[in-house]
Design a protein around this motif. Sequence first.
Motif, PDB file in Angstrom:
ATOM      1  N   GLU A 414       0.867  -1.166   0.000  1.00  0.00           N
ATOM      2  CA  GLU A 414       0.000   0.000   0.000  1.00  0.00           C
ATOM      3  C   GLU A 414       0.908   1.222   0.000  1.00  0.00           C
ATOM      4  O   GLU A 414       1.936   1.220   0.673  1.00  0.00           O
ATOM      5  CB  GLU A 414      -0.871   0.033   1.250  1.00  0.00           C
ATOM      6  CG  GLU A 414      -1.924  -1.056   1.274  1.00  0.00           C
ATOM      7  CD  GLU A 414      -2.311  -1.437   2.687  1.00  0.00           C
ATOM      8  OE1 GLU A 414      -3.452  -1.179   3.058  1.00  0.00           O
ATOM      9  OE2 GLU A 414      -1.454  -1.975   3.412  1.00  0.00           O
ATOM     10  N   GLY A 415       0.490   2.224  -0.727  1.00  0.00           N
ATOM     11  CA  GLY A 415       1.331   3.416  -0.733  1.00  0.00           C
ATOM     12  C   GLY A 415       0.819   4.459  -1.689  1.00  0.00           C
ATOM     13  O   GLY A 415      -0.125   4.221  -2.457  1.00  0.00           O
ATOM     14  N   GLN A 416       1.433   5.611  -1.631  1.00  0.00           N
ATOM     15  CA  GLN A 416       1.089   6.702  -2.517  1.00  0.00           C
ATOM     16  C   GLN A 416       2.377   7.401  -2.864  1.00  0.00           C
ATOM     17  O   GLN A 416       3.293   7.457  -2.027  1.00  0.00           O
ATOM     18  CB  GLN A 416       0.139   7.666  -1.809  1.00  0.00           C
ATOM     19  CG  GLN A 416      -1.228   7.720  -2.427  1.00  0.00           C
ATOM     20  CD  GLN A 416      -2.106   8.701  -1.679  1.00  0.00           C
ATOM     21  OE1 GLN A 416      -2.220   8.644  -0.462  1.00  0.00           O
ATOM     22  NE2 GLN A 416      -2.712   9.607  -2.396  1.00  0.00           N
ATOM     23  N   LYS A 417       2.425   7.946  -4.049  1.00  0.00           N
ATOM     24  CA  LYS A 417       3.649   8.630  -4.449  1.00  0.00           C
ATOM     25  C   LYS A 417       3.987   9.733  -3.451  1.00  0.00           C
ATOM     26  O   LYS A 417       3.160  10.582  -3.145  1.00  0.00           O
ATOM     27  CB  LYS A 417       3.458   9.228  -5.842  1.00  0.00           C
ATOM     28  CG  LYS A 417       4.500   8.709  -6.814  1.00  0.00           C
ATOM     29  CD  LYS A 417       4.331   9.314  -8.187  1.00  0.00           C
ATOM     30  CE  LYS A 417       5.612   9.165  -8.960  1.00  0.00           C
ATOM     31  NZ  LYS A 417       5.851   7.832  -9.480  1.00  0.00           N
ATOM     32  N   GLY A 418       5.184   9.671  -2.910  1.00  0.00           N
ATOM     33  CA  GLY A 418       5.648  10.709  -1.995  1.00  0.00           C
ATOM     34  C   GLY A 418       5.161  10.557  -0.567  1.00  0.00           C
ATOM     35  O   GLY A 418       5.517  11.348   0.299  1.00  0.00           O
ATOM     36  N   LEU A 419       4.312   9.553  -0.330  1.00  0.00           N
ATOM     37  CA  LEU A 419       3.740   9.426   1.020  1.00  0.00           C
ATOM     38  C   LEU A 419       4.084   8.106   1.706  1.00  0.00           C
ATOM     39  O   LEU A 419       3.402   7.663   2.609  1.00  0.00           O
ATOM     40  CB  LEU A 419       2.224   9.595   0.961  1.00  0.00           C
ATOM     41  CG  LEU A 419       1.745  10.996   0.586  1.00  0.00           C
ATOM     42  CD1 LEU A 419       0.244  11.009   0.376  1.00  0.00           C
ATOM     43  CD2 LEU A 419       2.133  12.007   1.662  1.00  0.00           C
ATOM     44  N   GLY A 420       5.130   7.465   1.249  1.00  0.00           N
ATOM     45  CA  GLY A 420       5.578   6.262   1.938  1.00  0.00           C
ATOM     46  C   GLY A 420       4.971   4.972   1.417  1.00  0.00           C
ATOM     47  O   GLY A 420       4.038   4.981   0.613  1.00  0.00           O
ATOM     48  N   THR A 421       5.524   3.883   1.897  1.00  0.00           N
ATOM     49  CA  THR A 421       5.124   2.549   1.446  1.00  0.00           C
ATOM     50  C   THR A 421       4.895   1.649   2.654  1.00  0.00           C
ATOM     51  O   THR A 421       5.645   1.729   3.625  1.00  0.00           O
ATOM     52  CB  THR A 421       6.252   1.922   0.591  1.00  0.00           C
ATOM     53  OG1 THR A 421       6.578   2.817  -0.475  1.00  0.00           O
ATOM     54  CG2 THR A 421       5.841   0.575   0.025  1.00  0.00           C
ATOM     55  N   THR A 422       3.860   0.816   2.567  1.00  0.00           N
ATOM     56  CA  THR A 422       3.698  -0.237   3.573  1.00  0.00           C
ATOM     57  C   THR A 422       3.605  -1.568   2.844  1.00  0.00           C
ATOM     58  O   THR A 422       2.753  -1.751   1.978  1.00  0.00           O
ATOM     59  CB  THR A 422       2.417  -0.033   4.406  1.00  0.00           C
ATOM     60  OG1 THR A 422       2.470   1.268   4.995  1.00  0.00           O
ATOM     61  CG2 THR A 422       2.321  -1.075   5.507  1.00  0.00           C
ATOM     62  N   ILE A 423       4.524  -2.468   3.172  1.00  0.00           N
ATOM     63  CA  ILE A 423       4.470  -3.821   2.623  1.00  0.00           C
ATOM     64  C   ILE A 423       3.983  -4.723   3.755  1.00  0.00           C
ATOM     65  O   ILE A 423       4.558  -4.730   4.841  1.00  0.00           O
ATOM     66  CB  ILE A 423       5.856  -4.316   2.170  1.00  0.00           C
ATOM     67  CG1 ILE A 423       6.538  -3.326   1.229  1.00  0.00           C
ATOM     68  CG2 ILE A 423       5.763  -5.714   1.561  1.00  0.00           C
ATOM     69  CD1 ILE A 423       6.072  -3.345  -0.189  1.00  0.00           C
ATOM     70  N   SER A 424       2.890  -5.460   3.497  1.00  0.00           N
ATOM     71  CA  SER A 424       2.358  -6.355   4.531  1.00  0.00           C
ATOM     72  C   SER A 424       2.363  -7.785   4.015  1.00  0.00           C
ATOM     73  O   SER A 424       2.233  -8.018   2.812  1.00  0.00           O
ATOM     74  CB  SER A 424       0.919  -5.975   4.875  1.00  0.00           C
ATOM     75  OG  SER A 424       0.836  -4.597   5.149  1.00  0.00           O
ATOM     76  N   PHE A 425       2.506  -8.726   4.935  1.00  0.00           N
ATOM     77  CA  PHE A 425       2.437 -10.128   4.508  1.00  0.00           C
ATOM     78  C   PHE A 425       1.951 -11.027   5.633  1.00  0.00           C
ATOM     79  O   PHE A 425       2.029 -10.680   6.808  1.00  0.00           O
ATOM     80  CB  PHE A 425       3.789 -10.617   3.977  1.00  0.00           C
ATOM     81  CG  PHE A 425       4.909 -10.602   4.972  1.00  0.00           C
ATOM     82  CD1 PHE A 425       5.126 -11.682   5.816  1.00  0.00           C
ATOM     83  CD2 PHE A 425       5.772  -9.512   5.060  1.00  0.00           C
ATOM     84  CE1 PHE A 425       6.172 -11.683   6.723  1.00  0.00           C
ATOM     85  CE2 PHE A 425       6.826  -9.496   5.970  1.00  0.00           C
ATOM     86  CZ  PHE A 425       7.028 -10.577   6.803  1.00  0.00           C
ATOM     87  N   THR A 426       1.419 -12.183   5.226  1.00  0.00           N
ATOM     88  CA  THR A 426       1.060 -13.235   6.172  1.00  0.00           C
ATOM     89  C   THR A 426       1.927 -14.441   5.817  1.00  0.00           C
ATOM     90  O   THR A 426       2.514 -14.485   4.745  1.00  0.00           O
ATOM     91  CB  THR A 426      -0.415 -13.642   6.043  1.00  0.00           C
ATOM     92  OG1 THR A 426      -0.600 -14.179   4.734  1.00  0.00           O
ATOM     93  CG2 THR A 426      -1.333 -12.453   6.230  1.00  0.00           C
ATOM     94  N   LEU A 427       1.973 -15.404   6.710  1.00  0.00           N
ATOM     95  CA  LEU A 427       2.844 -16.557   6.443  1.00  0.00           C
ATOM     96  C   LEU A 427       2.099 -17.881   6.401  1.00  0.00           C
ATOM     97  O   LEU A 427       2.707 -18.925   6.299  1.00  0.00           O
ATOM     98  CB  LEU A 427       3.946 -16.646   7.505  1.00  0.00           C
ATOM     99  CG  LEU A 427       5.071 -15.619   7.369  1.00  0.00           C
ATOM    100  CD1 LEU A 427       6.041 -15.746   8.525  1.00  0.00           C
ATOM    101  CD2 LEU A 427       5.810 -15.806   6.062  1.00  0.00           C
TER     102      LEU A 427
END
Lengths: 433, 149
Positions: A414-427
Amino acid sequence: MEKRSSTDRLDKLREKIEQLRTGGDEFGAGVEYDDVVELVQELETYQAELLQANEDLRETHEKLERVGRKYFDLYDLAPVGYLTLNRDGLITGANLSAAGLLEMLRGRLVGRLLSGFIHAESRSDYLHLLQEIRSDGDPASSDVRLTATGDELRYAKLNISPAPESFEMGNELWVTLTDISDLKRLEKERQDLNRSLGRYSRRLEASNRELEAFSYSVSHDLRAPLRSVGGFAEALREEAGEKLDERTRGYLDRIVEASGHMQQIVDGLLSLSRLTRADLRRTRVDLAEHARKVVAVLQEQEPERSVTFLIPNRLIVEGDNNMLQVALDNLISNAWKFTRECDVARIELGETSQAGHQVIYMRDNGMGFDARHAEKIFEPFQQAHRQDKGNGIGVGLAIVRRVINRHGGRIWAEGQKGLGTTISFTLSEGTKE
Amino acid sequence: MQTQPVMLVEDNDFDRGLTCFVFDQEHVLNDVVLSRNGEEAVDYLFGDGDSAESGLLPALVILDLNMPGIGGIDVLKRIRADQRTSRVPVVVFTSSDDAGDRAASFAEGATDFIIKSGSHRKFADAVRKMVAEWLTVNCSKSKRGDDAD
């Protein structure tokens, strides 16, 4: 009793008529008029009673006919074939459905052995069933193949049980035959489909393995010549660099840089390939502990950078230690790289829960990415920021995704240009790759 | 007193070229015995050839694993089995990252197991370290004066 009295009455009437006939002469002299009148009355009464009895009889007959029709509907036209056998397995009776199933006129069925209608491949099953019921008397059933005149395969479920003791034919066996040809055909089609599906998936797996092995050996074999190109280009630059003018020295710089880049690509391909081949061993892994180690290395490499890291004391997951370390290395390095332009860089590792699944996330306040490319960023060699130099080769997130897929988990960005990134995952959810 | 050479057993032309280039940079190229495969290595060490006559056994063997014919592990076994060479340090230098290869190498008596890096700089660094190792071995042997086992 009824019958007896009515016969008695008839006898008495006959007697009276006889008396009247024999009591007088041929002109009727000597016969009392009153007697005759009485007799006629009696006869009339008797006739009325007879008519009534006849009517009753007709009604009873109709009732019987209705019962008969009902019996025909219920028995003969039942969707199941009914047969009675004697102890030797000879057919003693059958309904029309049974005759239809056995493809023979009902009249001709009686006296034949039922085994004659059962296909050779099922005959021993049937005979075994027959033997069992003779010995223990318990109802039993089996799917049998029937002989058929046509091409189609005919199957029936055969139930066999002893006729109830109370029944007149106490010594007989009752058999029901249910047509399961369609069921069997569908089942066979399903099996065929499953088999061909299995064949396809095995073929797919094989060609995947082949591709994987190919990509591994190509990347593997490329390494030595590539090292050679990079090594000697650099040697040339060191030894002859001063003799070259700026322009030709620039060419040499490009060769060195390009071979270094290609070395990274090949190494990335090899790591991806290794992750696919390696065995997965699940243990309890503390992601937080490993994250702190990665951060320490990065900070040592670029001590001038000030980045705030938010890492919990412990973050326990179930997974393959080596693979998860590789994934975390890549995630943190990415976040480190993409917060380079931030005044106050912030990188956070944490966990949350979604639909009962543990969700791990890595969040940064870096350059983010175009949300339209949220899926694409996990593809190998697809960089979110192609214009930025020195950002590696774009295999990092592909490696992370492969690790997550190997675990049977899910990964999203999830993310927006210039506003950071969040990478999420399950296992532990989703399907394994 | 003669210097005991370093032996490089490597079948890949590119890797042999780059390794020799580093040897040259380190000024030790004259003390290198080159074997282009397992056969050549075995022949040098155990044949009627050079080493038997000159007594010049290597002080260090840099050994590739995956080679056609006599492979690295076989060469290692021969080295360890022979009394003359059983104590020569052998560094396995390979592109294999296979845990089985690593385990087999140590089981057969490898001194070290180094994976070739894809990066030419890291590759060269690893070779330089082995050169330093060889110099150390040679130096300590010269001091003790037992230049041949």
